[in-house]
Enzyme design. Structure first.
Site, PDB file in Angstrom:
ATOM      1  CB  SER A 102      44.980  41.637  38.537  1.00  0.00           C
ATOM      2  OG  SER A 102      45.529  42.908  38.702  1.00  0.00           O
TER       3      SER A 102
ATOM      4  CG  HIS B 229      42.386  45.298  41.582  1.00  0.00           C
ATOM      5  ND1 HIS B 229      42.456  45.407  40.218  1.00  0.00           N
ATOM      6  CD2 HIS B 229      43.363  44.435  41.950  1.00  0.00           C
ATOM      7  CE1 HIS B 229      43.442  44.638  39.773  1.00  0.00           C
ATOM      8  NE2 HIS B 229      44.011  44.038  40.805  1.00  0.00           N
TER       9      HIS B 229
END
Ligand code: GCU
Length: 381
Positions: free
Chosen positions: A220, A362
């Site tokens: 990320s 995620h």
């Protein structure tokens, strides 16, 4: 001398992204040499100035790297690894800044081993040097068992991950920039990338690590950092991005999920001020994120994404790889093995651009790490 003609297979440009192979002055890149000598430096400069920001002049910064502890024995991964604690100290005009990281090296290594540097943007539970908290975000035991060394540093120790006016962590070395910050001055991602390069400095000094075979990895915001680090520091053989999305591995033009305006609204300090020009104005950018991917060429680059990560936008993440592929062709290398959007659980490991798409949320997990190491076994080891 006979000119070698390379036929480049240019992908369809559905998002109207700027061409990687057309220089600012309009000339076309025809050879790997044109790329290396002209186009690559101008792209690097563009991303420094317009997106991530450039570091200040570091010529008066003294950097000291030292091993402060070495531990081996049953308490360190049941004897299977040597753990070294490393301190990086930066000094400028009597101001100090220190961060530390721990390195694990397989205890049974007979020769220098390849390695991973993890940019740990999560709390210490996710990259615990004591290994009391085990996390698939940084499966150091598995990495060691597969014959790699690994090191993780905590981004929070290097530069704070909140708006604080560029005063603490690394920033404290440069008080002159607090009230007088140029539009192209570094954002936090650039500082985290700088820190990963200091881990590489140490790897170059460590006899049991093969510094020519090192991958920088992040998830990320850490993935954006890993790509930007690899782009600038050509000592890294590979950069690996997990779910880095906006301003990482995803094309911004036509992107769904997070936009530049949204990332700048919450995290303006990650970037140069200049990047603000492109909020809700992506079409004006002289670049897009395939430029970042292409800066890895001819080295290895690997991205992974998750089916449910709509904020990052897997389709736009894949598109940047498709658009970066021509630069690998310039080097006569296979870049991305297919242009059709990747299916979950079907990793693409053949080319110099590797990718997988996994069912899930995620995150960076054991599956992702297994793929990164399978790919590294094949291309980096
Ligand atoms: C936020 C941010 C993303 C970033 C993510 C992360 O969601 O908007 O750009 O990638 O945090 O770092 O987990």
């Amino acid at each position: 001398m006979e000119e070698i003609k390379i036929m480049i297979n240019i992908p369809e440009n559905k998002r109207n992204v700027p061409s990687l192979l057309t220089c600012i002055d309009g000339t076309e890149v025809k050879t790997a040499q044109d790329w290396i000598n002209k186009r690559r430096p101008e792209i690097l400069e563009m991303l420094r100035r317009e997106e991530y920001g450039r570091l200040p002049d570091m010529s008066d910064v003294e950097i000291k790297i030292q091993v402060t502890a070495v531990r081996q024995g049953p308490k360190i991964m049941n004897g299977r690894a040597v753990r070294k604690t490393v301190e990086v100290e930066a000094v400028r005009k009597e101001r100090h800044f220190i961060f530390t990281f721990d390195v694990f090296i397989p205890a049974d290594a007979k020769e220098p081993v390849p390695a991973f540097v993890e940019i740990c943007n999560r709390g210490p539970m996710n990259c615990d040097p004591a290994r009391e908290n085990l996390s698939s975000f940084y499966p150091a035991e598995t990495i060691i068992s597969r014959g790699y060394a690994c090191a993780a540093f905590r981004t929070h120790e290097v530069a704070p991950d909140y708006e604080e006016g560029f005063k603490t962590g690394f920033h404290r070395l440069f008080p002159d920039y607090v009230d007088n910050r140029p539009d192209d001055a570094w954002g936090t991602i650039t500082v985290w990338a700088w820190a990963a390069s200091r881990v590489m400095d140490y790897f170059e000094m460590e006899p049991m690590i093969d510094a020519a075979k090192v991958a920088v990895v992040g998830h990320s915001r850490g993935g954006k950092t890993a790509l930007w680090c690899g782009a600038q520091d050509e000592r890294f053989a590979m950069a690996i991005s997990s779910c880095s999305g906006n301003s990482g591995d995803a094309i911004s033009r036509g992107k769904t999920g997070e936009s530049i305006a949204q990332i700048l609204d919450r995290f303006p300090f990650w970037f140069a001020k200049n990047y603000q020009k492109y909020a809700n104005n992506e079409e004006a950018m002289p670049f897009d994120q395939h430029f970042l991917i292409a800066l890895m060429a001819p080295r290895l680059v690997y991205t992974s994404t998750k089916t449910n990560d709509s904020w990052a936008d897997p389709v736009s993440e894949f598109e940047s790889l498709v658009q970066a592929d021509p630069v690998y062709q310039l080097f006569g290398l296979e870049g991305l093995e297919q242009r059709e959007f990747s299916l979950p659980e079907q990793p693409l490991h053949n080319g110099h651009i590797g990718h997988h798409h996994k069912t899930g949320e995620h995150n960076m997990d054991d599956y992702d790490w297994d793929q990164y190491m399978d790919y590294a076994d094949r291309h980096m080891k």
